[in-house]
Structures are given as C-alpha cells and as structure tokens.
Design a protein around this motif. Structure first.
Motif, PDB file in Angstrom:
ATOM      1  N   TRP A  63      42.897  25.849  40.943  1.00 43.00           N
ATOM      2  CA  TRP A  63      43.838  26.922  41.277  1.00 43.00           C
ATOM      3  C   TRP A  63      43.668  27.319  42.743  1.00 43.00           C
ATOM      4  CZ3 TRP A  63      42.758  32.274  42.334  1.00 43.00           C
ATOM      5  CH2 TRP A  63      43.928  33.047  42.513  1.00 43.00           C
ATOM      6  N   ARG A  64      44.762  27.321  43.467  1.00 44.47           N
ATOM      7  CA  ARG A  64      44.730  27.672  44.877  1.00 44.47           C
ATOM      8  C   ARG A  64      45.344  29.050  45.087  1.00 44.47           C
ATOM      9  NH1 ARG A  64      46.247  22.323  48.470  1.00 44.47           N
ATOM     10  NH2 ARG A  64      44.675  20.917  47.563  1.00 44.47           N
ATOM     11  N   PRO A  65      44.578  29.988  45.546  1.00 42.87           N
ATOM     12  CA  PRO A  65      45.142  31.316  45.795  1.00 42.87           C
ATOM     13  C   PRO A  65      46.120  31.275  46.947  1.00 42.87           C
ATOM     14  CG  PRO A  65      42.895  31.189  46.633  1.00 42.87           C
ATOM     15  CD  PRO A  65      43.140  29.915  45.877  1.00 42.87           C
ATOM     16  N   SER A  72      50.176  35.812  45.577  1.00 42.56           N
ATOM     17  CA  SER A  72      50.363  35.351  44.192  1.00 42.56           C
ATOM     18  C   SER A  72      51.131  36.396  43.397  1.00 42.56           C
ATOM     19  CB  SER A  72      49.007  35.085  43.538  1.00 42.56           C
ATOM     20  OG  SER A  72      48.293  34.082  44.237  1.00 42.56           O
ATOM     21  N   ARG A  73      51.888  35.940  42.405  1.00 41.09           N
ATOM     22  CA  ARG A  73      52.702  36.861  41.605  1.00 41.09           C
ATOM     23  C   ARG A  73      51.983  37.390  40.377  1.00 41.09           C
ATOM     24  NH1 ARG A  73      58.734  34.040  41.452  1.00 41.09           N
ATOM     25  NH2 ARG A  73      59.078  34.047  43.737  1.00 41.09           N
ATOM     26  N   LEU A  74      51.002  36.622  39.882  1.00 36.79           N
ATOM     27  CA  LEU A  74      50.400  37.001  38.611  1.00 36.79           C
ATOM     28  C   LEU A  74      48.912  37.284  38.722  1.00 36.79           C
ATOM     29  CD1 LEU A  74      52.165  34.391  36.287  1.00 36.79           C
ATOM     30  CD2 LEU A  74      52.798  36.788  36.665  1.00 36.79           C
ATOM     31  N   ARG A  75      48.173  36.448  39.425  1.00 35.17           N
ATOM     32  CA  ARG A  75      46.723  36.515  39.380  1.00 35.17           C
ATOM     33  C   ARG A  75      46.166  37.330  40.534  1.00 35.17           C
ATOM     34  NH1 ARG A  75      43.736  31.012  37.931  1.00 35.17           N
ATOM     35  NH2 ARG A  75      42.091  32.589  37.913  1.00 35.17           N
ATOM     36  N   ALA A  76      45.152  38.121  40.215  1.00 39.35           N
ATOM     37  CA  ALA A  76      44.420  38.846  41.248  1.00 39.35           C
ATOM     38  C   ALA A  76      43.403  37.903  41.885  1.00 39.35           C
ATOM     39  CB  ALA A  76      43.725  40.065  40.649  1.00 39.35           C
ATOM     40  N   ALA A  77      43.139  38.115  43.152  1.00 46.56           N
ATOM     41  CA  ALA A  77      42.176  37.279  43.874  1.00 46.56           C
ATOM     42  C   ALA A  77      40.796  37.921  43.785  1.00 46.56           C
ATOM     43  CB  ALA A  77      42.604  37.122  45.325  1.00 46.56           C
ATOM     44  N   ASN A  78      39.844  37.148  43.317  1.00 45.44           N
ATOM     45  CA  ASN A  78      38.451  37.600  43.242  1.00 45.44           C
ATOM     46  C   ASN A  78      37.618  36.498  43.884  1.00 45.44           C
ATOM     47  OD1 ASN A  78      36.185  39.028  42.685  1.00 45.44           O
ATOM     48  ND2 ASN A  78      36.221  38.674  40.487  1.00 45.44           N
ATOM     49  N   LEU A  79      37.517  36.560  45.202  1.00 38.74           N
ATOM     50  CA  LEU A  79      37.030  35.421  45.967  1.00 38.74           C
ATOM     51  C   LEU A  79      35.879  35.818  46.872  1.00 38.74           C
ATOM     52  CD1 LEU A  79      40.559  34.190  47.111  1.00 38.74           C
ATOM     53  CD2 LEU A  79      39.290  33.367  45.129  1.00 38.74           C
ATOM     54  N   LEU A  80      35.158  34.792  47.309  1.00 33.04           N
ATOM     55  CA  LEU A  80      34.127  34.944  48.318  1.00 33.04           C
ATOM     56  C   LEU A  80      34.637  34.281  49.591  1.00 33.04           C
ATOM     57  CD1 LEU A  80      31.217  35.782  49.066  1.00 33.04           C
ATOM     58  CD2 LEU A  80      30.476  33.510  48.321  1.00 33.04           C
ATOM     59  N   ALA A  81      34.820  35.073  50.653  1.00 29.81           N
ATOM     60  CA  ALA A  81      35.430  34.560  51.872  1.00 29.81           C
ATOM     61  C   ALA A  81      34.571  34.902  53.082  1.00 29.81           C
ATOM     62  CB  ALA A  81      36.840  35.129  52.048  1.00 29.81           C
ATOM     63  N   HIS A  82      34.664  34.030  54.096  1.00 26.14           N
ATOM     64  CA  HIS A  82      33.983  34.250  55.375  1.00 26.14           C
ATOM     65  C   HIS A  82      34.938  33.849  56.504  1.00 26.14           C
ATOM     66  CE1 HIS A  82      30.479  34.041  52.671  1.00 26.14           C
ATOM     67  NE2 HIS A  82      29.875  34.800  53.573  1.00 26.14           N
ATOM     68  N   ASP A  83      34.983  34.697  57.509  1.00 29.53           N
ATOM     69  CA  ASP A  83      35.772  34.382  58.688  1.00 29.53           C
ATOM     70  C   ASP A  83      34.833  33.888  59.782  1.00 29.53           C
ATOM     71  OD1 ASP A  83      38.250  34.120  59.858  1.00 29.53           O
ATOM     72  OD2 ASP A  83      38.178  36.078  60.825  1.00 29.53           O
ATOM     73  N   ARG A  84      35.226  32.804  60.412  1.00 35.11           N
ATOM     74  CA  ARG A  84      34.391  32.222  61.460  1.00 35.11           C
ATOM     75  C   ARG A  84      34.671  32.922  62.777  1.00 35.11           C
ATOM     76  NH1 ARG A  84      29.702  29.403  61.230  1.00 35.11           N
ATOM     77  NH2 ARG A  84      29.430  28.029  63.044  1.00 35.11           N
ATOM     78  N   VAL A  92      34.023  38.572  54.298  1.00 38.68           N
ATOM     79  CA  VAL A  92      35.266  39.299  54.064  1.00 38.68           C
ATOM     80  C   VAL A  92      35.385  39.566  52.569  1.00 38.68           C
ATOM     81  CG1 VAL A  92      37.786  39.264  54.259  1.00 38.68           C
ATOM     82  CG2 VAL A  92      36.380  38.217  56.049  1.00 38.68           C
ATOM     83  N   PRO A  93      35.271  40.812  52.132  1.00 39.10           N
ATOM     84  CA  PRO A  93      35.343  41.099  50.693  1.00 39.10           C
ATOM     85  C   PRO A  93      36.764  40.978  50.159  1.00 39.10           C
ATOM     86  CG  PRO A  93      35.131  43.147  51.933  1.00 39.10           C
ATOM     87  CD  PRO A  93      35.013  42.037  52.930  1.00 39.10           C
ATOM     88  N   LEU A  94      36.935  40.110  49.157  1.00 37.08           N
ATOM     89  CA  LEU A  94      38.232  39.947  48.479  1.00 37.08           C
ATOM     90  C   LEU A  94      38.013  40.118  46.978  1.00 37.08           C
ATOM     91  CD1 LEU A  94      39.693  36.874  50.406  1.00 37.08           C
ATOM     92  CD2 LEU A  94      40.206  39.283  50.769  1.00 37.08           C
ATOM     93  N   LEU A  95      37.564  41.307  46.590  1.00 34.62           N
ATOM     94  CA  LEU A  95      37.263  41.582  45.194  1.00 34.62           C
ATOM     95  C   LEU A  95      38.445  42.308  44.555  1.00 34.62           C
ATOM     96  CD1 LEU A  95      33.552  42.761  45.614  1.00 34.62           C
ATOM     97  CD2 LEU A  95      34.408  40.478  45.068  1.00 34.62           C
ATOM     98  N   ARG A  96      38.955  41.691  43.502  1.00 32.44           N
ATOM     99  CA  ARG A  96      40.075  42.255  42.741  1.00 32.44           C
ATOM    100  C   ARG A  96      41.247  42.602  43.654  1.00 32.44           C
ATOM    101  NH1 ARG A  96      40.172  40.621  38.121  1.00 32.44           N
ATOM    102  NH2 ARG A  96      41.665  42.298  37.631  1.00 32.44           N
ATOM    103  N   LEU A  97      41.635  41.650  44.512  1.00 34.71           N
ATOM    104  CA  LEU A  97      42.805  41.849  45.371  1.00 34.71           C
ATOM    105  C   LEU A  97      44.038  41.511  44.550  1.00 34.71           C
ATOM    106  CD1 LEU A  97      43.845  42.550  48.195  1.00 34.71           C
ATOM    107  CD2 LEU A  97      43.630  40.122  48.790  1.00 34.71           C
ATOM    108  N   ARG A  98      44.750  42.554  44.110  1.00 31.45           N
ATOM    109  CA  ARG A  98      45.862  42.384  43.193  1.00 31.45           C
ATOM    110  C   ARG A  98      47.070  41.752  43.871  1.00 31.45           C
ATOM    111  NH1 ARG A  98      46.444  48.227  40.525  1.00 31.45           N
ATOM    112  NH2 ARG A  98      45.980  48.842  42.678  1.00 31.45           N
ATOM    113  N   PRO A  99      47.971  41.158  43.076  1.00 32.87           N
ATOM    114  CA  PRO A  99      49.156  40.503  43.643  1.00 32.87           C
ATOM    115  C   PRO A  99      49.978  41.466  44.489  1.00 32.87           C
ATOM    116  CG  PRO A  99      48.898  39.908  41.340  1.00 32.87           C
ATOM    117  CD  PRO A  99      47.894  40.979  41.601  1.00 32.87           C
ATOM    118  N   GLY A 100      50.403  40.974  45.670  1.00 34.44           N
ATOM    119  CA  GLY A 100      51.225  41.784  46.557  1.00 34.44           C
ATOM    120  C   GLY A 100      50.459  42.790  47.388  1.00 34.44           C
ATOM    121  N   ARG A 101      49.151  42.893  47.196  1.00 35.48           N
ATOM    122  CA  ARG A 101      48.348  43.836  47.968  1.00 35.48           C
ATOM    123  C   ARG A 101      47.642  43.110  49.111  1.00 35.48           C
ATOM    124  NH1 ARG A 101      47.426  48.659  45.225  1.00 35.48           N
ATOM    125  NH2 ARG A 101      49.264  49.062  43.907  1.00 35.48           N
ATOM    126  N   ASP A 102      47.185  43.900  50.083  1.00 32.19           N
ATOM    127  CA  ASP A 102      46.430  43.313  51.191  1.00 32.19           C
ATOM    128  C   ASP A 102      45.202  44.151  51.479  1.00 32.19           C
ATOM    129  OD1 ASP A 102      47.140  45.488  53.050  1.00 32.19           O
ATOM    130  OD2 ASP A 102      49.125  44.576  53.112  1.00 32.19           O
TER     131      ASP A 102
END
Length: 386
Positions: free
Chosen positions: A49-51, A80-92, A100-110
C-alpha cells in the motif's frame, strides 16, 4: 521493499516446516509453515500500500549568510480518501535526518513541521526528499519511499561591510591620476528599442539594415570597473581540516565583501576564479558553490593562465586578487598586470598561521595580509589608497 532479518528467518523457517511436514507426514509442521506463509503474505500486502502524500517545503530564507538563521517549513498532506496515515518519516537536511511525525494523519488533513537548517558552513544545503518507511506489525517487511521534490538552501559567505571602494579614478600608492583624459561616455553595445527610449539614441544605420529599431547603449568609463579574482587552487590553501580550508572560506568572505560594497555604490563588478573561466551567474551564488580544485602534480600554471587571460581581456581597471598563504611566491605574476589594470590589490588570507604585516606596497601593488575576512575588512578600510 525488503525483508527484515525477522522476515528472512520466518521465510526460511516456514519453508523448512512445510517441506518437513509434507515430506515426513506431520500435519502440525505443515500447519505452522502455512501460518508463516500467511503472515508473510499479509506483511507483503501491507507494505504494497502506497500512501498518497502531498509534500511541500518553504525555506525562510532560501539564501542566507553563513551563521545566520534559516528555517525549513515542511507541510505533509494525506491525499488518501479512506485510510489514515500512520507512518515513520524522516526529511533529509544536509547530512542529517529530521524526524517528521505522521501519526494518525487522517484523509484530507495535513501537518506542518519546522526545523532549522544548518548554516555553520558555506555551501549549498540539499533538503529532501521526505523518506517514508513502513513496516508491518510483526516487522517482517520494510518499505521505504521518497515523497516530494528536494530543494536547496544556499549559505552565502559572511559579508563584512567595507566603508569605501575605488571611486572613479585609478589609484597609485602615492596619489591619484585620472584614467579618462578625453571624456567619460563611450559606445558599448546595441539593443532592441523599447517603449520609452529616446529617439536620439536610435542607431538608424543598423536599424535600416536589420529592419528593427536598435538603440545605442553607452558606458560611463569614469566609473571604476572592479574585477575580483578568487584563487580556488588547493595549492594556495594547503591547510585543510575536516574537509574545510579556513583560509579559502576567509577569501570567499573577502570576495563577497568587495562585491557587496561595489553593488552598494552601483559600480560594475566581475567575479573570476583562477580555475574557472565562467563570468555569468549571481556572484554570491557562485561564491556559495565555489570549491577548491587540485592541480597537476607537476608544474601548476593555472594562475599564469588566469593572469594572461586578464591581460588579454582587460575586464576592468581595478583588480582585487584574493588568495591564501600557499601563493605568496607567485604574487609577482600579478605585478605584470599593472599596465592594463592601473590599480592592483592583493589580499592574502593566512588564517593566523602565516601572519603578515597588515597592508603594504609590494612591486606597485597594495598587499593586505589578514587572518580572516573581518581583519581583511578592517585593513581595507584602514588603507590610504582610497
């Protein structure tokens, strides 16, 4: 998408259990092997699955002097339209990773994250892309993908204010003499006519030949034309610590200071480098990207080639040569430019390890010995040549 050590162990163990179960007739072993295969299949589906992330960056500012503050603002939107993003991210950012915290980033939110950009060194700091790493619950498969376009922050050399620059005449060490005995306005070039140009400046003969109105561009030759020659040879700056030659950094600061003073006085200025014949581009951006270049192991004639080119092209009337302690024995090459360049100034940035005698005259040139850019600016302002 890669298997983690745990995933590799489960894959090998599951295969052994399946083979052993079917080979020797143990259904329990076959069942365990099947469970392992199902776990791997679920992990694979999870990793596939690709966010859908929209990533944008804003640098404030995107050009900054060495040591000044700069901030990068990162905005990540979950498209995404349906799935919330719960990811581990790093910006170089340069040589480090910024979480970069992306915990429970709901669809359409930033979400927005701001962090400082390192500006302790001159150069171009690459920022991005955002690296998102996903793992399944059991940690069997890891997938990493990049999002967003990278950007760059330019860290310019420090600028030390200079009180004065050569103003309209070529200068000698014991007085001044005018270099324009027969007037100050001369023809420079032709360009296309634009609305608002005076008709008396139209060059009618050329306009009739090409079928378009062409306008004369004149040049006030009483204004000094300053040429800054930066020595970017490794041999001129031999003391390198952790990949940085502080004498070269000081020379870049001195060059930036002279250029800024010339721009402030609306004087034309040209930046050249010993081992680079380009003259186009923003001067401060070129100083930001400038790097030392090693030369041939045998005879190094790059400075001689640069001075020959300056003598032939005669790009100005005031020459400022900025170098390091390794080029002291070659300063005589600059003395040969006293004809086409009535005013020649040499700045030797020695970093404190090869101390000179401040400002002085050597073979008709003004020589400034300084440890760093700030001392160069002080010696420049204390000079009686202007």
């Amino acid at each position: 998408m890669t298997l983690t050590p745990r995933g590799i162990g489960l894959l090998v163990g599951g295969a052994v259990l399946l083979v052993a179960g079917f080979r020797f007739g143990y259904p329990e072993l076959s069942l365990l092997g099947t469970v392992a295969a199902i776990a791997l299949a679920c992990a694979l589906a999870h990793a596939a699955w690709r966010p859908r992330l929209d990533v944008s960056r804003t640098a404030d500012p995107d050009r900054v002097a060495r040591g000044d503050a700069a901030t990068m603002t990162l905005t990540v939107r979950n498209d995404s339209r349906l799935r919330a993003a719960n990811l581990l991210a790093h910006d170089r950012c340069g040589a480090r990773d910024v979480p970069v915290p992306l915990l429970r980033l709901r669809p359409g939110r930033d979400t927005t994250v701001s962090y400082p950009v390192p500006t302790h060194r001159r150069g171009v700091v690459p920022v991005g892309p955002l690296r998102v790493t996903r793992r399944d619950v059991l940690g069997l498969i890891s997938s990493a993908r990049s999002h967003g376009q990278p950007t760059r922050v330019r860290v310019h050399p420090r600028i030390h204010p200079l009180a004065a620059v050569p103003a309209g005449v070529a200068r000698s060490l014991d007085g001044r003499f005018d270099r324009v005995p027969h007037g100050t306005i001369t023809f420079d070039s032709l360009r296309e006519y634009v609305v608002g140009d005076e008709l008396r400046r139209v060059h009618w003969r050329t306009s009739a030949r090409i079928g378009e109105l062409m306008v004369r561009e004149d040049l006030d030759t009483s204004l000094p034309r300053i040429v800054v020659l930066l020595d970017n040879r490794t041999s001129a700056h031999p003391d390198v610590v952790d990949g940085v030659a502080e004498t070269f950094e000081s020379a870049c600061e001195a060059a930036a200071s002279v250029i800024a003073a010339a721009v402030r006085e609306d004087l034309p200025v040209t930046l050249l480098m010993v081992d680079d014949d380009r003259v186009d581009g923003d001067h401060l951006d070129r100083l930001t990207e400038a790097a030392l270049r090693p030369g041939p192991r045998e005879r190094d004639d790059r400075l001689r080639t640069a001075t020959t080119r300056l003598r032939q092209q005669r790009l100005g009337d005031t020459l400022v040569f900025l170098t390091g302690p390794g080029a002291r024995a070659e300063l005589g090459l600059l003395g040969a430019l006293r004809g086409p360049y009535p005013a020649v100034l040499v700045g030797v940035l020695h970093g404190g390890g090869d101390a000179g005698s401040g400002a002085g005259a050597v073979e008709g040139m003004l020589v400034i010995d300084a440890a760093d850019g700030a001392e160069f600016a002080a010696e420049w302002d204390g000079s009686r040549a202007w």
